[in-house]
Design an enzyme around this catalytic site. Structure first.
Site, short mmCIF file in Angstrom:
data_model
loop_
_atom_site.label_atom_id
_atom_site.label_comp_id
_atom_site.label_asym_id
_atom_site.label_seq_id
_atom_site.Cartn_x
_atom_site.Cartn_y
_atom_site.Cartn_z
N ARG A 156 -5.37 4.25 -8.07
CA ARG A 156 -6.82 4.34 -7.99
C ARG A 156 -7.48 2.96 -7.92
O ARG A 156 -8.41 2.68 -8.66
CB ARG A 156 -7.38 5.09 -9.20
N GLY A 173 -4.67 3.97 -3.77
CA GLY A 173 -5.91 4.60 -4.19
C GLY A 173 -5.67 6.00 -4.73
O GLY A 173 -6.60 6.66 -5.17
N LYS A 184 -15.30 19.40 1.93
CA LYS A 184 -13.96 19.17 1.39
C LYS A 184 -13.93 17.77 0.81
O LYS A 184 -14.69 16.88 1.24
CB LYS A 184 -12.90 19.32 2.48
N ASP A 218 0.87 -1.16 0.00
CA ASP A 218 0.00 0.00 0.00
C ASP A 218 0.92 1.22 0.00
O ASP A 218 2.11 1.09 0.29
CB ASP A 218 -0.85 -0.07 1.28
N LYS A 219 0.42 2.37 -0.34
CA LYS A 219 1.31 3.53 -0.34
C LYS A 219 1.15 4.34 0.94
O LYS A 219 2.06 4.44 1.72
CB LYS A 219 1.04 4.41 -1.55
N THR A 220 -0.06 4.86 1.12
CA THR A 220 -0.26 5.77 2.23
C THR A 220 -0.12 5.03 3.56
O THR A 220 -0.77 4.02 3.77
CB THR A 220 -1.66 6.39 2.16
N ASP A 227 -6.64 -2.26 3.17
CA ASP A 227 -5.62 -3.25 2.79
C ASP A 227 -5.93 -4.63 3.33
O ASP A 227 -5.22 -5.59 3.04
CB ASP A 227 -4.24 -2.82 3.30
#
Lengths: 1309, 353
Positions: free
Chosen positions: A944, A849, A726, A413-415, A974
């Site tokens: 994404r 994502g 937002k 995963d990135k974040t 995840d």
């Protein structure tokens, strides 16, 4: 107890069953029924709060445990053999004795189970007897009872810092705003406080709560294990329904904080609580090695049957060849002899009993022990301990440690995994104007360089005057400072540990405002008569309001700021004092460290002076500073400065998502300080020092479908209903409309376009983007909407959809205020880790994502993508186009890799694919081609993607390529991926514990992956593989001794070794060394494995434990057993030796051979090795001698009495021991020596380097890596990559895909 | 500030930084390469060589005479006779003459040998009752079921000693006579007692406690084994310490041989008198055999072995030869390794490639 008919009992049981199974539950208060017998109570069907996690009961322990154990095939095999031994015609040993192994195994396991169960029982009892307060109608007050007495329908009062005993629907709190704070760390590990709202209007709660007034019915859903979800409504007697969700539920196991007391209605109790439903035991996965092992066990079974057949056939032939009936052929009781064929048939079974240990049953037990040891060492590794959160690595799956050493694909995963998930505000765009925040960028850039500089930059802060009184402590501890130098993270801990705020590290909390923007704001403030007009101010108000951040005062007590009026905590001098001490304590480090490095400080301050060429003084303070108070005062209203009771400094923000906190801090930097938040109101201090209290009408929470959140407030001055929204840019941009200011439409459009342009720019920098909008809702619109909203909230079916629909209804016609760019900083050592993993031959995929641009940028930042790489960008709308594109690319890539010109380069291909295209790629007909392409790419970046796609990708790669996969992630999104992969790793980061709970291993930083895989993975794998092979060898080598003897005794199943000694041999003498070997052997040092990641490749694929190694060790076992048997045989031939006197040296020789074989395999001898090896030898002799001395007639047919003693007095014994072990081990020894000398494997080379002294070793390590690295460096020197054909059909540059690419592609075909 | 960070500090869960837990224990890691093991190989070769030579010299000094008497001399008649079961009760004696060309010096051991007799069959081995032999009275009258079908005689009397092993005892007897080149024939004195393991004679085999009873009275109510000519308490009527279960021949027979071809000690030369003080002198010898044990049911052979012993056992050429062969093998490998070392790993450079 009154007697009740069994029929009634059955009926009740059925009814209870039905009540529990129903989708909706109707609960009522217990109070009116107090004192009645249980069956007459309305909630009697639901279980009480007493929990029982034990598996067994005292009485039924033995049968239940046995039943449990016989689920294992191995145990059944054991028992089958033991039973076989009771059949007289086939028994090989005394039947009673044959029971020993199975009894030992079963009783050991039973003992383990019993102790575990007893511990569970004790903790259950402790938990069940925890005191709590339950309302009693008789006493008219809350009385002290135990947890186990709590039942569904009771009213329970929980006071501050107490643990909630059951799932409670919150009805009353001591807080006037109806809020209760809970800490859920027991449940999910999240340390931030969560706010829970009481249900209002359900019962009389003023001034004192009256449980008896509660006469509504609570309707809730069937219990489930979702911690973030709960559906329920309360139906009042007048049929009015009030809905409630998770925000009104206090979960069992949570701790109540900051709230004097709270009263709740028990909805779920005991095992039905969410905490208990979530409480699953450790996960059981079967590792690859174990699957492989099982096939080898089958080989062993085949071998066993072959040997038994040989025995049976041999016995038959031997009997046939006899000329008469010799005196040594013993007839049965009737004097009758079996026919040779029948005897042969019986002999088959006797042989199975005799040779049973060929099937390594003890192997399974040993493997479990070894894994416990390995896990012990992994969890105790200090390098895998994160000091920031004080957490170790957790091993949740107990039996897949060795899989860590075989990973070929990592899906990350990135974040939060690659990045800190600690958001830092970087820049913003307001009304189409970009504010670059250069100073802030510089500050962050300086932070990026190694730790010493970080401290220096903090030293530039002017020392606040109030720090003076803590000076006496300042210079007291120079050692501490040095300690601080060692580790930058640690400094944050000591500085922030006390503040206890989840997301308020200095990094995020401090934002240096942009000068032009500051000026803009001050201009706007002074110029605009009505504040709301200026969108700049609105933007910051939106920043401060539109979130779910919880405000707390940074004191040790975690006191919550619940309202401006109640801010009495800060007036408590003791608290202020302690908080100041803490602050100064942390600052002290910076100060002292500055003294060490005056030179560096100088250069940097010069730089910053250069930058801030014409800054006016107040801003300069701001630029370096931490104290916003100073800023607000200096800029606007200095007179208010000392008036404020609450210092914004003291505030710390806790948010569920870290970017919210970052935005709030950013707003604070510009003077818009979020002071307090309650469910109904938000207090914001404006730059002018004025405190505005906004009434919060509704919060439309974030969800993955809408990708936005909104807060509806009532402006205190204009009394307008304002909606601040937002969200992600694509989720916002399409909702923009311009009815708000007709004449501005052109300008507004421009703003949208400009903002979009800025957003794209942010994304390219790898920033996370958010758009902010505002909408003024008319009174009428609000009223009609709120009716809908109430209805939706009370609904129990489709509640989510309805609630979401109402949110969508309101979020239209927004007007854009601006956008923010938040940086999610890479975690430390991420690029190094990824480089190392790649060198280790692991392909790293990133599934995120985020937007493609953001992802690609992060990809470059963490060296997932290299500058010289060929990046294929796949983004395609329709399937036909994609198919042709895929084919084309695949063809090119294939040609590219086969091109002889490319042989000497290591130009790498990387693939970037977006979620939509990925869906196409994973469709069943294209899957194969896609995987084929992905296989050839070094890196694949999927952007994404949805959680479901993540797991699909993992599953497809795992199954199509048949590789070992590892998934690492930190968030709830995840979880599916983590569960799909062979090894799931959760990062216990900022996003709760769901990933961790689903994972097999939990680490706290991405960089830990390096050591976990490269060192522990490698070790665990090699250790376990070697141990398993050794185990097979050991059993075969030993059992074959018995087998060879059959050729001399007419295949009659004679054992020449006393049966007890045989049991001891496996149970005591030779069991511990291999286990120790499996836990502690170290083929290469950790430094070497980390230094040369390439060594990891040895474990990949099939690794060391292959078909070949297995059979080689089998052959070796056969050879060794032949030697061990026939050398003594030939030496004793024609002598007067008797069976057991012959067996004893054989046993000893075999023992030495087996142990020495192990010592050839042991790579590093530590004290433990020596102790265990020598201890085993000592044990062998002591036990055997003692047994031989004691046992005169204890084991009738065999008789070891005084044999070893005599043997040890015979020089022949020693002569035999020497020559046999030498001859037996010679081939293996020579093989090792020759292989190591002629063709050393990388591991052997590494071991060789290990022996050098550290400095030389480092040099060699560098040489080694650079030798491999040459190939990697080379292409960068080449000006153009030699791939002329590759440029056209695919995108080489990572720019955003356009339809043009695809259209061209279609024409091409 | 500056407090000592104990386990209760902010890093309470930090693992101990001990060498053991961090797997940093000092370790000796031997490298098995040609360079490191060469000395060891040469040393091993040398040791094996020396041991082999020494053993070989020792073995050379021993002497052994094997005499297969199954059908030798006048025994062929007895052999034929024993073929028929009905003649089992008939006594048959025969004589075999053999020369000893070179004197056997030192202690001479007299063995009888059997070939193809599988004393190591599982069912046969099991067919005994050690508890009976150790003198337990309950077992004397009530032998273990392992002894089936030699547990009780057809009359239902318990057999002592029970079981197939005792039943099939080797019952040939020998007398050896020396015919010197000059002088009369002298019977060779053999010590027939004290030839068992001390522990067997004194611990493992005991006669049932006889409170002033004769051995025959103790064994009253038991039957002799089916194949036996006389009961167990009449095995040696002259010497009560060699009678019953503690009879040396019985004890020796009860120690089942490991292989189908075996020998068992019959007696040791008694060297007190001339001309046997230095062993068996060269000359002609006759051996008188009371030929009782049938061997044709299993194609067996019977033999007599006269041998001297060395410090490591009887005449055994295998062990010295094995040592010598191993030594040569190790030497060969050592030479190969030297070549390898010369070519590949002489200065270890190769490892750093």
């Amino acid at each position: 107890m009154t007697w009740r008919s069994p029929l009634a009992l059955v009926r009740d049981a059925l009814r209870g069953q039905r009540a529990r199974e129903k989708d909706l539950r109707n609960l009522a208060s217990n109070l009116p029924y107090e004192g009645l017998e249980r069956a007459k109570q309305p909630n009697c069907y639901f279980p009480g709060n007493a929990i029982k996690t034990t598996k067994y009961t005292l009485l039924l322990f033995i049968p239940m445990n046995l039943f449990e154990q016989f689920h294992r095939l191995a145990n059944i095999y054991f028992v089958g053999l033991a039973i076989l031994n009771f059949v007289p015609v086939v028994s090989a040993f005394q039947p009673e004795v044959a029971l020993i192994p199975i009894c030992v195994v079963l009783s050991l396991t039973a003992l383990k189970d019993a102790s575990e169960d007893f511990r569970r029982y004790q903790s259950d009892r402790k938990l069940n007897n925890t005191p709590c307060l339950i309302y009693s109608r008789k006493e008219q007050q809350f009385i002290k009872r135990h947890w186990k007495d709590v039942r569904v329908g009771d009213f329970v009062k929980v006071v501050c810092n107490e643990i909630v005993p059951a799932d409670l629907l919150l009805l009353h709190t001591s807080d006037p705003s109806g809020v209760c704070h809970i800490e859920t760390s027991n449940l999910d590990g999240e340390i931030n406080l969560k706010q829970r709202k009481m249900m209002s209007g359900v019962c009389i709660s003023d001034p004192e709560f009256e449980p008896e007034s509660f006469n509504s019915a609570v309707v809730c859903e069937k219990p489930n294990n979702n911690l973030n979800h709960f559906k329920c409504y309360v139906e009042k007697p007048n049929k009015e329904k009030v809905g409630a969700g998770i925000e009104s539920l206090l979960l069992r196991g949570c701790t109540v904080r900051n709230t004097d007391h709270a009263v709740g209605f028990v909805v779920y109790a005991g095992h039905e609580t969410k905490a208990m439903l979530n409480n699953k035991g450790p996960r059981y996965k079967r590792s690859k090695l174990e699957r492989k092992l099982n096939t080898d066990v089958i080989f062993c079974v085949i071998l066993l049957f072959t040997m038994c057949l040989i025995g049976a056939l041999g016995h038959f032939l031997w009997l046939q060849a006899l000329p008469g009936v010799p005196p040594y052929l013993v007839p049965d009781g009737n004097g009758h002899l079996d026919s040779p064929s029948l005897s042969g048939f019986y002999m088959f079974f006797t042989m199975i009993i005799l040779l049973q240990i060929l099937i390594p049953i003890s192997l399974y037990v040993s493997i479990e022990l070894v894994k416990i040891g390995q896990i012990f060492f992994i969890t105790n590794d200090i390098d895998l301990h994160d000091e920031g959160t004080d957490s170790r690595v957790q091993c949740k799956a107990l039996n897949i440690t060795e899989d860590l050493g075989q990973i070929e694909y990592i899906f990350s995963d990135k974040t939060g995994t690659l990045t800190e998930n600690k958001m830092v505000f970087r820049r913003c765009s307001i009304m189409g104007t970009e504010y670059a925040h250069k100073e802030n960028a510089i500050r962050l850039a300086v932070l990026d360089v190694p730790e010493s500089e970080e401290e220096v930059i903090f030293n530039q802060q002017p020392r606040p005057p109030r720090i003076g009184w803590s000076l006496d402590t300042e210079d007291s501890n120079p050692e501490d400072t040095r300690h601080h130098h060692d580790n930058r993270r640690k400094s944050k801990v000591t500085g922030n540990a006390q503040s206890d705020a989840a997301f308020s590290s200095l990094l995020e909390a401090v934002v240096i405002p942009d000068r032009t923007l500051l000026q803009q704001i001050s201009r706007a403030e002074s110029s605009s008569s009505s504040r709301n007009i200026d969108p700049h101010l609105d933007f910051f108000l939106g920043l401060a309001i539109c979130n779910t951040v919880v405000v707390s005062v940074a004191t040790a007590q975690r006191q919550r700021v619940s309202g401006v009026s109640r801010s009495d905590q800060t007036s408590n001098p003791l608290d202020t004092l302690s908080s100041l001490v803490k602050k100064s304590g942390s600052r002290q480090h910076f100060f002292t460290s500055w003294q060490h490095k005056p030179k560096k400080n100088r250069t940097i301050s010069e730089d910053s002076v250069e930058e801030e060429d014409h800054v006016k003084p107040p801003v300069k303070i701001e630029g370096s500073g931490e104290t916003n108070k100073l800023h607000t005062c200096s800029l606007h209203a200095p007179s208010q400065c000392d008036k404020s009771a609450m210092t914004p400094d003291n505030l710390s923000y806790e948010a569920e998502s870290p970017d919210e906190a970052a935005l709030v801090y950013a707003a604070k930097a510009y003077g818009f300080t979020l002071l307090a938040r309650t469910p109904d109101s938000v207090t914001v201090r404006l730059p002018s020092g004025e405190d505005l209290v906004f009434q919060v009408l509704d919060t439309l929470t974030f969800d993955y479908n809408r990708k936005r959140m909104s807060v509806l407030v009532r402006h205190p001055i204009t009394k307008e209903y304002v909606l601040y929204t937002k969200g992600a840019d694509h989720a916002i941009m399409e909702l923009l409309a311009t009815p708000y200011a007709e004449h501005l439409s052109g300008k507004q459009k421009n703003i949208a376009a400009d903002t979009q342009y800025h957003l794209d720019g942010y994304a390219k920098e790898g920033l996370r983007t958010l758009c902010f909008t505002k909408k003024v809702v008319s009174d009428k619109a609000y009223e009609s909407w709120s009716v809908n909203r109430q209805r939706a909230l009370a609904a129990i079916d489709n509640r989510e959809e309805l609630v979401m629909d109402t949110a969508v209804q309101l979020e239209t016609d927004l007007s854009l205020l601006g956008a923010t760019g938040i940086e999610d900083r890479l975690q430390e050592s991420v690029p190094e880790t990824i480089m190392a993993l790649r060198e280790a031959g692991i392909q790293v995929w990133v599934l995120t994502g985020d937007k493609t641009e953001t992802a690609v940028n992060i990809g470059y930042a963490c060296r997932l993508l290299e500058e010289e790489d060929l990046v294929i960008n796949m983004s395609c709308g329709n399937k036909f186009a994609f198919t042709s594109m895929l084919d084309c690319t695949l063809e090119e890539v294939r040609r590219f890799s086969e091109d002889p010109r490319n042989v000497d380069t290591t130009q790498n291909i990387s693939l970037v694919i977006d979620g939509h295209t990925l869906t196409l790629a994973l469709s069943s007909d294209l899957q194969k081609r896609f995987v084929d392409l992905a296989k050839r790419c070094r890196t694949v970046l999927c952007c994404r993607v949805t959680p479901l796609q993540k797991s699909r990708v993992v599953t497809v790669v795992r199954e199509k390529l048949n590789v070992m996969t590892l998934a690492v992630g930190d968030g709830a999104n995840d979880v599916s991926m983590i569960q799909a992969a062979d090894v799931g790793i959760g990062i216990s980061g900022q996003e709760g514990m769901q990933a961790v709970m689903a994972s097999d291993f939990a680490i706290s930083r991405f960089k830990h992956l390096k050591k976990l895989l490269l060192v522990h993975g490698h070790w665990c794998y090699t250790r376990l593989a070697s141990m398993i092979i050794y185990f097979f060898y050991k059993n075969v080598a030993y059992v074959n001794l018995l087998f060879w003897h059959q050729f001399l005794c007419g295949f009659s199943g004679t054992a020449m070794i006393d049966y007890w000694l045989m049991i001891f041999f496996n149970l005591f003498f030779t069991s511990v060394p291999p286990i120790m070997f499996g836990i502690m052997d170290k083929d290469v040092s950790a430094e070497m494995l980390l230094g040369v990641p390439e060594l990891y490749r040895t474990g990949q694929g099939t690794g060391e434990y292959t078909f070949k190694t297995f059979w080689i060790s089998m052959l070796d076992a056969f050879y060794q057993s032949l030697v061990c048997f026939f050398i003594p045989y030939l030496a004793y031939q024609d002598s007067d030796i008797d069976v057991f006197t012959f067996g004893t040296p054989l046993n000893t020789i075999s023992f030495f051979t087996i142990l020495l074989h192990l010592s050839i395999e042991i790579k590093a001898w530590t004290v433990v090795h020596w102790v265990i090896m020598l201890g085993s030898v000592a044990l062998y002799f002591i036990v055997t001698l003692a047994y031989s001395a004691i046992c005169v007639t204890c084991n009738p047919p065999s008789n070891p009495y005084w044999i070893l003693q005599r043997q040890m007095a015979d020089p022949m014994f020693y002569l035999l021991c020497i020559i046999t072990t030498v001859v037996a081990l010679l081939p293996r020894y020579m093989f090792h020596v020759l292989r190591n000398s002629i063709a050393p494997s990388p591991l052997v080379k590494a071991r060789h380097l290990d022996r050098l002294d550290p400095s030389t070793r480092d040099q060699c390590m560098k040489m080694w890596r650079s030798f491999r690295g040459i190939a990697q460096v080379k292409p960068s020197r080449l000006s153009t990559p030699p791939s002329p054909t590759l440029e056209t059909p695919v995108d080489i540059h990572p720019h955003s895909p356009t339809t043009f690419d695809i259209m061209w592609d279609e024409r091409h075909h | 500030m500056g407090k000592v960070k104990g386990k209760s500090g902010p890093l309470a869960r930090r693992p101990d930084n001990s060498a053991f837990k961090q797997q940093r224990l000092p370790a000796w890691s031997p490298m098995l390469t040609a360079t490191t093991v060469l000395p060891f190989f040469y040393l091993m070769a040398l040791i094996c060589m020396l041991l082999g030579v020494w053993l070989l010299l020792t073995v050379q000094s021993t002497q052994e005479i094997k005499l297969d008497y199954t059908e030798a001399g006048t025994c062929d008649m007895c052999f034929e006779k024993r073929k028929n079961v009905s003649n089992a009760a008939q006594i048959c004696t025969c004589t075999v003459v053999f020369p000893i060309k070179k004197a056997l010096k030192g202690d001479v051991f007299f063995y009888y040998g059997l070939q193809n007799f599988h004393q190591n069959l599982r069912r046969y081995m099991d067919s005994r009752d050690d508890a009976q032999m150790v003198g337990r009275k309950t077992n004397l009258k009530n032998p273990s079921s392992y002894c089936e079908p030699f547990m009780k005689d057809p009359n239902g009397l318990p057999i002592a000693p029970c079981g197939a092993v005792a039943n099939s005892i080797f019952n040939d007897t020998f007398t050896l006579t020396y015919h010197g080149s000059s002088g009369p024939s002298i019977p060779v004195p053999l010590l027939r007692k004290g030839i068992t393991w001390y522990t067997d004679k004194n611990v493992k085999y005991r006669n049932p406690k006889n409170d002033n009873m004769t051995l025959a009275q103790v064994f009253e109510g038991t039957a002799r084994p089916l194949y036996w000519q006389k009961p167990v308490y009449e095995l040696d009527l002259l010497d009560p310490t060699n009678n019953g279960f503690i009879n040396d021949d019985l004890i020796i027979w009860m120690r089942e041989a490991a292989f189908p071809n075996f020998k068992k000690l019959y007696g040791v030369l008694y060297r007190a008198k001339q001309p046997f003080t230095k062993g068996l002198p060269a000359g002609n010898y006759t051996i008188n055999i009371s030929y009782n044990f049938p061997v044709q049911y299993f194609r067996g052979r019977k033999e007599v072995v006269l041998t001297t012993l060395t410090w490591f056992g009887g005449q055994n050429h295998f062990l010295p030869i094995a040592y010598l062969v191993t030594s040569c093998l190790i030497l060969l490998i050592a030479i190969i390794l030297t070549v390898v070392w010369w070519k590949f790993g002489k200065n270890g450079k190769r490892l750093e490639e």
